[in-house]
Scaffold this active site. Structure first.
Site, PDB file in Angstrom:
ATOM      1  N   ARG A 121      -2.508 -12.770   2.445  1.00  0.00           N
ATOM      2  CA  ARG A 121      -3.886 -12.391   2.149  1.00  0.00           C
ATOM      3  C   ARG A 121      -4.106 -12.558   0.645  1.00  0.00           C
ATOM      4  O   ARG A 121      -3.255 -12.154  -0.155  1.00  0.00           O
ATOM      5  CB  ARG A 121      -4.132 -10.909   2.469  1.00  0.00           C
ATOM      6  N   HIS A 158      -7.151  -8.431  -3.209  1.00  0.00           N
ATOM      7  CA  HIS A 158      -8.472  -7.834  -2.962  1.00  0.00           C
ATOM      8  C   HIS A 158      -8.441  -6.342  -3.206  1.00  0.00           C
ATOM      9  O   HIS A 158      -7.388  -5.706  -3.167  1.00  0.00           O
ATOM     10  CB  HIS A 158      -8.929  -8.111  -1.522  1.00  0.00           C
ATOM     11  N   HIS A 163     -10.291  -3.001  -1.479  1.00  0.00           N
ATOM     12  CA  HIS A 163     -11.076  -2.568  -0.313  1.00  0.00           C
ATOM     13  C   HIS A 163     -12.091  -1.511  -0.745  1.00  0.00           C
ATOM     14  O   HIS A 163     -11.768  -0.628  -1.550  1.00  0.00           O
ATOM     15  CB  HIS A 163     -10.177  -1.872   0.711  1.00  0.00           C
ATOM     16  N   TYR A 193       0.865  -1.187   0.000  1.00  0.00           N
ATOM     17  CA  TYR A 193       0.000   0.000   0.000  1.00  0.00           C
ATOM     18  C   TYR A 193       0.902   1.238   0.000  1.00  0.00           C
ATOM     19  O   TYR A 193       2.048   1.177   0.483  1.00  0.00           O
ATOM     20  CB  TYR A 193      -0.881   0.022   1.251  1.00  0.00           C
ATOM     21  N   TYR A 202      -0.709 -10.397  -0.836  1.00  0.00           N
ATOM     22  CA  TYR A 202       0.435  -9.850  -0.096  1.00  0.00           C
ATOM     23  C   TYR A 202       0.438 -10.394   1.319  1.00  0.00           C
ATOM     24  O   TYR A 202      -0.609 -10.809   1.829  1.00  0.00           O
ATOM     25  CB  TYR A 202       0.395  -8.312  -0.090  1.00  0.00           C
TER      26      TYR A 202
END
Ligand code: BEZ
Ligand code: FE
Length: 288
Positions: free
Chosen positions: A212, A215, A217, A157, A191
């Site tokens: 994870r 995805h 969010h 991120y 990630y």
């Protein structure tokens, strides 16, 4: 004075809470004590094991600071965050399910017009996302505030980079009068949750992977509807069954279609492959 032993100790502790003025606090602490004591009895907890648990929690505390919340990560990886999210967001079956917020949401994401570029330079393969925001009767929700944030192709991120001076791979846009929305971005990749601390050690000890599944969010809010915090996942992701934070729900898994070079949904000619995703969100009416 009553002589305390391993059986009477639990009642003695509970009785010591009798003067707690706030009844909910008393209920919570009474229950924690009852369950902790029952756990210790059930597994015949040894002094060494008790000390190891104290050392582990101490390490979790030491790892936590303004940028890193190891306690929330512990809650996430033990499934507690997911359980609390599920209990706090019970809603009609036709509504989009909620799932965990995660640690990478920021309140001041840049505003974007429909069709705009969420990625803003984040590395990854091009991805076109479209869909709609509706209510349970199929009514379009106009002007819904749609916040989206995601990892890039390196599984990072923007906030995980030390040297970025502007947000990227996050934005806020509004649904159109017919409830529709669209944007372009990059394909998020699977990630690992941060695993260089005591929670990472715990996962290793348990033979678990920190990964994870990929995805996007979303946080969606609109007047007269309950806010929705959720994620959408990729159908062919091999990590779906082993999400380190138990955030996957089957209703949130959708087809991500990869296209060869050619005409993209925005009418542009693309020289490289791109992906398209379509997902319709259904909001629950506000609870009165
Ligand atoms: C995430 O999806 O961003 C996330 C959720 C829980 C723990 C770590 C990361
Ligand atoms: Fe995430």
């Amino acid at each position: 004075m009553k002589n305390l032993d391993e059986l009477s100790i639990t009642d003695a502790v509970l009785q010591s809470h009798a003067g707690t003025p706030d009844s909910r606090t008393k209920e919570l602490v009474d229950s924690v004590v009852t369950h902790l004591h029952a756990f210790a009895r059930e597994v015949s907890l040894t002094e060494n094991e008790w000390l190891a648990a104290i050392r582990f929690l101490t390490a979790v505390g030491h790892k936590t600071d303004d940028r890193r919340q190891e306690f929330i990560l512990l809650s996430d990886t033990l499934g507690l965050s997911s359980l609390v999210t599920a209990m706090s967001n019970r809603k009609p079956e036709e509504c989009t399910e909620s799932t965990v917020l995660g640690p990478f949401f920021l309140t001041d994401a840049p505003a974007l017009s429909n069709g705009g570029d969420v990625a803003q330079g984040a590395p990854g393969e091009l991805c076109f996302v479209s869909g709609s925001v509706r209510g349970v009767h199929g009514e379009p929700v106009a002007g819904a505030r749609i916040e989206v944030w995601q990892a890039d192709e390196d599984g990072l991120y923007d906030v995980q980079y030390e040297d970025l001076d502007a947000p990227r791979a996050r934005a806020v846009l509004l649904s159109e009068p017919d409830g529709s929305f669209e944007f372009r971005t990059i394909v998020p990749r699977p990630y690992p949750v941060p695993y260089d601390g005591p929670v990472g050690e715990m996962l290793k000890t348990l033979g678990r992977r920190p990964v994870r599944p990929a995805h996007l969010h979303f946080m969606i809010s609109a007047q007269a509807y309950e806010p929705l915090i959720t994620q959408i996942f990729r159908k062919d992701d091999p990590n779906l069954r082993s999400d380190a934070v138990f955030g996957v729900r089957s209703s949130l898994v959708c087809e991500w279609t990869r296209h060869t070079a050619g005409i993209a949904p925005d009418g542009s000619q693309r020289e490289t492959p791109f992906t398209t995703i379509a997902f319709d969100f259904v909001l629950a009416p506000v609870r009165i």
